[in-house]
Write a protein that holds these residues in place. Structure first.
Motif, PDB file in Angstrom:
ATOM      1  N   LYS A   1       0.840  -1.240   0.161  1.00 15.51           N
ATOM      2  CA  LYS A   1      -0.026   0.140   0.142  1.00 15.51           C
ATOM      3  C   LYS A   1       0.985   1.318   0.116  1.00 15.51           C
ATOM      4  CE  LYS A   1      -4.295  -1.295   2.179  1.00 15.51           C
ATOM      5  NZ  LYS A   1      -4.951  -1.271   3.669  1.00 15.51           N
ATOM      6  N   THR A   2       2.116   1.337   0.720  1.00 13.85           N
ATOM      7  CA  THR A   2       2.815   2.439   0.896  1.00 13.85           C
ATOM      8  C   THR A   2       3.739   2.531  -0.039  1.00 13.85           C
ATOM      9  OG1 THR A   2       4.332   1.381   2.518  1.00 13.85           O
ATOM     10  CG2 THR A   2       2.133   2.605   3.336  1.00 13.85           C
ATOM     11  N   LYS A   3       4.165   1.616  -0.714  1.00 14.17           N
ATOM     12  CA  LYS A   3       5.284   1.413  -1.813  1.00 14.17           C
ATOM     13  C   LYS A   3       6.454   1.834  -1.122  1.00 14.17           C
ATOM     14  CE  LYS A   3       2.319   0.407  -5.123  1.00 14.17           C
ATOM     15  NZ  LYS A   3       1.404  -0.267  -4.852  1.00 14.17           N
ATOM     16  N   SER A   4       6.469   1.474   0.118  1.00 18.11           N
ATOM     17  CA  SER A   4       7.663   1.668   0.874  1.00 18.11           C
ATOM     18  C   SER A   4       8.062   0.435   1.733  1.00 18.11           C
ATOM     19  CB  SER A   4       7.677   2.763   1.639  1.00 18.11           C
ATOM     20  OG  SER A   4       8.785   3.164   2.493  1.00 18.11           O
ATOM     21  N   ALA A   5       9.550  -0.028   2.014  1.00 18.43           N
ATOM     22  CA  ALA A   5       9.827  -1.043   2.574  1.00 18.43           C
ATOM     23  C   ALA A   5      11.000  -0.442   3.602  1.00 18.43           C
ATOM     24  CB  ALA A   5      10.335  -2.200   2.130  1.00 18.43           C
ATOM     25  N   LYS A   6      11.354   0.888   3.628  1.00 16.56           N
ATOM     26  CA  LYS A   6      12.476   1.483   4.308  1.00 16.56           C
ATOM     27  C   LYS A   6      12.537   1.134   5.803  1.00 16.56           C
ATOM     28  CE  LYS A   6      10.391   6.200   5.307  1.00 16.56           C
ATOM     29  NZ  LYS A   6      10.536   5.859   6.861  1.00 16.56           N
ATOM     30  N   ASP A   7      11.659   0.629   6.375  1.00 16.44           N
ATOM     31  CA  ASP A   7      11.833   0.546   7.774  1.00 16.44           C
ATOM     32  C   ASP A   7      12.136  -1.087   7.934  1.00 16.44           C
ATOM     33  OD1 ASP A   7      11.435   3.259   8.637  1.00 16.44           O
ATOM     34  OD2 ASP A   7       9.025   3.042   8.679  1.00 16.44           O
ATOM     35  N   ILE A   8      11.981  -1.742   7.008  1.00 13.01           N
ATOM     36  CA  ILE A   8      12.523  -3.134   6.967  1.00 13.01           C
ATOM     37  C   ILE A   8      13.774  -3.364   6.930  1.00 13.01           C
ATOM     38  CG2 ILE A   8      12.050  -5.569   5.933  1.00 13.01           C
ATOM     39  CD1 ILE A   8       9.479  -4.452   6.938  1.00 13.01           C
ATOM     40  N   SER A   9      14.344  -4.011   8.056  1.00  9.94           N
ATOM     41  CA  SER A   9      15.920  -4.332   7.909  1.00  9.94           C
ATOM     42  C   SER A   9      16.158  -5.462   6.932  1.00  9.94           C
ATOM     43  CB  SER A   9      16.418  -4.767   9.344  1.00  9.94           C
ATOM     44  OG  SER A   9      17.627  -5.305   9.495  1.00  9.94           O
ATOM     45  N   LEU A  10      17.044  -5.103   5.985  1.00 11.35           N
ATOM     46  CA  LEU A  10      17.286  -5.968   5.091  1.00 11.35           C
ATOM     47  C   LEU A  10      17.966  -7.187   5.559  1.00 11.35           C
ATOM     48  CD1 LEU A  10      17.513  -6.784   2.061  1.00 11.35           C
ATOM     49  CD2 LEU A  10      19.517  -5.393   1.733  1.00 11.35           C
ATOM     50  N   ALA A  11      19.127  -6.875   6.506  1.00 13.81           N
ATOM     51  CA  ALA A  11      19.828  -7.910   7.384  1.00 13.81           C
ATOM     52  C   ALA A  11      19.109  -8.944   7.922  1.00 13.81           C
ATOM     53  CB  ALA A  11      21.063  -7.531   8.103  1.00 13.81           C
ATOM     54  N   MET A  12      18.219  -8.351   8.634  1.00 15.36           N
ATOM     55  CA  MET A  12      17.298  -9.074   9.497  1.00 15.36           C
ATOM     56  C   MET A  12      16.244 -10.161   8.633  1.00 15.36           C
ATOM     57  SD  MET A  12      13.894  -9.457  10.230  1.00 15.36           S
ATOM     58  CE  MET A  12      12.626  -9.780  11.315  1.00 15.36           C
ATOM     59  N   PHE A  13      15.811  -9.674   7.398  1.00 15.21           N
ATOM     60  CA  PHE A  13      14.812 -10.569   6.705  1.00 15.21           C
ATOM     61  C   PHE A  13      15.724 -11.274   5.788  1.00 15.21           C
ATOM     62  CE2 PHE A  13      10.609 -10.468   6.074  1.00 15.21           C
ATOM     63  CZ  PHE A  13       9.993  -9.840   7.032  1.00 15.21           C
ATOM     64  N   LEU A  14      17.035 -10.948   5.551  1.00 14.50           N
ATOM     65  CA  LEU A  14      17.617 -12.140   4.784  1.00 14.50           C
ATOM     66  C   LEU A  14      18.075 -13.252   5.919  1.00 14.50           C
ATOM     67  CD1 LEU A  14      20.083  -9.802   2.851  1.00 14.50           C
ATOM     68  CD2 LEU A  14      18.460 -11.438   1.874  1.00 14.50           C
ATOM     69  N   LEU A  15      18.492 -12.870   6.999  1.00 11.08           N
ATOM     70  CA  LEU A  15      18.873 -13.976   8.089  1.00 11.08           C
ATOM     71  C   LEU A  15      17.533 -14.756   8.396  1.00 11.08           C
ATOM     72  CD1 LEU A  15      21.115 -11.952  10.704  1.00 11.08           C
ATOM     73  CD2 LEU A  15      21.777 -13.945   9.024  1.00 11.08           C
ATOM     74  N   PHE A  16      16.187 -14.095   8.325  1.00 12.10           N
ATOM     75  CA  PHE A  16      15.033 -14.649   8.664  1.00 12.10           C
ATOM     76  C   PHE A  16      14.604 -15.647   7.719  1.00 12.10           C
ATOM     77  CE2 PHE A  16      10.515 -14.860   8.145  1.00 12.10           C
ATOM     78  CZ  PHE A  16       9.996 -15.565   9.248  1.00 12.10           C
ATOM     79  N   THR A  17      14.785 -15.193   6.419  1.00 14.03           N
ATOM     80  CA  THR A  17      14.546 -16.003   5.124  1.00 14.03           C
ATOM     81  C   THR A  17      15.636 -17.199   5.064  1.00 14.03           C
ATOM     82  OG1 THR A  17      13.732 -14.078   3.912  1.00 14.03           O
ATOM     83  CG2 THR A  17      14.212 -15.919   2.630  1.00 14.03           C
ATOM     84  N   PHE A  18      16.665 -17.186   5.400  1.00 16.28           N
ATOM     85  CA  PHE A  18      17.482 -18.157   5.448  1.00 16.28           C
ATOM     86  C   PHE A  18      17.165 -19.174   6.562  1.00 16.28           C
ATOM     87  CE2 PHE A  18      21.778 -20.075   6.598  1.00 16.28           C
ATOM     88  CZ  PHE A  18      21.923 -21.029   5.505  1.00 16.28           C
ATOM     89  N   GLY A  19      16.673 -18.858   7.653  1.00 14.24           N
ATOM     90  CA  GLY A  19      16.548 -19.530   8.686  1.00 14.24           C
ATOM     91  C   GLY A  19      15.111 -20.214   8.317  1.00 14.24           C
ATOM     92  N   VAL A  20      14.051 -19.684   7.806  1.00 15.52           N
ATOM     93  CA  VAL A  20      12.901 -20.389   7.365  1.00 15.52           C
ATOM     94  C   VAL A  20      12.960 -21.323   6.333  1.00 15.52           C
ATOM     95  CG1 VAL A  20      10.800 -19.786   6.030  1.00 15.52           C
ATOM     96  CG2 VAL A  20      11.295 -18.521   7.871  1.00 15.52           C
ATOM     97  N   THR A  21      14.133 -21.224   5.562  1.00 10.92           N
ATOM     98  CA  THR A  21      14.436 -22.157   4.284  1.00 10.92           C
ATOM     99  C   THR A  21      15.005 -23.375   4.824  1.00 10.92           C
ATOM    100  OG1 THR A  21      15.010 -20.123   2.640  1.00 10.92           O
ATOM    101  CG2 THR A  21      15.990 -22.518   2.290  1.00 10.92           C
ATOM    102  N   LEU A  22      15.861 -23.254   6.156  1.00 12.04           N
ATOM    103  CA  LEU A  22      16.624 -24.232   6.779  1.00 12.04           C
ATOM    104  C   LEU A  22      15.203 -24.918   7.513  1.00 12.04           C
ATOM    105  CD1 LEU A  22      19.723 -22.753   8.121  1.00 12.04           C
ATOM    106  CD2 LEU A  22      19.377 -24.113   6.379  1.00 12.04           C
ATOM    107  N   TRP A  23      14.372 -24.352   8.191  1.00 15.31           N
ATOM    108  CA  TRP A  23      13.153 -25.051   8.812  1.00 15.31           C
ATOM    109  C   TRP A  23      12.192 -25.878   7.674  1.00 15.31           C
ATOM    110  CZ3 TRP A  23      12.437 -26.382  13.346  1.00 15.31           C
ATOM    111  CH2 TRP A  23      12.729 -25.665  14.540  1.00 15.31           C
ATOM    112  N   LEU A  24      12.185 -25.091   6.542  1.00 18.17           N
ATOM    113  CA  LEU A  24      11.662 -26.080   5.747  1.00 18.17           C
ATOM    114  C   LEU A  24      12.161 -27.161   5.173  1.00 18.17           C
ATOM    115  CD1 LEU A  24       9.207 -26.312   3.376  1.00 18.17           C
ATOM    116  CD2 LEU A  24      10.577 -24.824   2.080  1.00 18.17           C
ATOM    117  N   VAL A  25      13.656 -27.178   5.039  1.00 17.34           N
ATOM    118  CA  VAL A  25      14.472 -28.143   4.723  1.00 17.34           C
ATOM    119  C   VAL A  25      14.224 -29.455   5.783  1.00 17.34           C
ATOM    120  CG1 VAL A  25      16.765 -29.095   4.254  1.00 17.34           C
ATOM    121  CG2 VAL A  25      15.814 -26.931   3.210  1.00 17.34           C
ATOM    122  N   TYR A  26      14.356 -29.029   7.076  1.00 10.68           N
ATOM    123  CA  TYR A  26      14.403 -29.797   8.133  1.00 10.68           C
ATOM    124  C   TYR A  26      12.643 -30.321   8.263  1.00 10.68           C
ATOM    125  CZ  TYR A  26      13.379 -31.194  13.051  1.00 10.68           C
ATOM    126  OH  TYR A  26      12.955 -32.027  14.093  1.00 10.68           O
ATOM    127  N   GLY A  27      11.787 -29.783   8.143  1.00  7.74           N
ATOM    128  CA  GLY A  27      10.430 -30.236   8.134  1.00  7.74           C
ATOM    129  C   GLY A  27      10.429 -31.217   6.853  1.00  7.74           C
TER     130      GLY A  27
END
Length: 84
Positions: A25-51
C-alpha cells in the motif's frame, strides 16, 4: 499434538500478511531491516528443509508459506528502494 503444530504455523505465518499489505500500500519498505529479513529468510528455508527431511507436515506447510511471504517482502524491499 499435530493440531497444535498447525495452529502455531497458521498464527506465525499470517503474522506476515499485514506487513506485506502495508508495504504494498505504501510502496515503501524503508523501515524493514534487510539484514534481518535475509537472516530470517535463510532460517525459514532451513526450517523448511528440516520439515521435509523429517516429514513434519505442519512444519513444511507453515514454512513454505512463510518463505513465500518473506520472499515477497524482500522483493518489495528491492523494488521500492530509493535510487540515490
Amino acid at each position: 499434538m499435530e493440531t497444535l503444530g498447525y495452529f502455531a504455523g497458521v498464527l506465525t505465518t499470517i503474522a506476515f500478511v499485514p506487513q506485506v499489505i502495508q508495504i504494498y500500500k505504501t510502496k515503501s519498505a524503508k523501515d524493514i531491516s534487510l539484514a534481518m529479513f535475509l537472516l530470517f529468510t535463510f532460517g525459514v528455508t532451513l526450517w523448511l528443509v528440516y520439515g521435509i527431511s523429517t516429514n513434519a507436515v505442519p512444519v513444511i506447510a507453515a514454512n513454505a508459506i512463510t518463505l513465500l511471504l518473506s520472499l515477497v517482502i524482500l522483493f518489495f524491499k528491492y523494488k521500492y528502494r530509493k535510487s540515490v
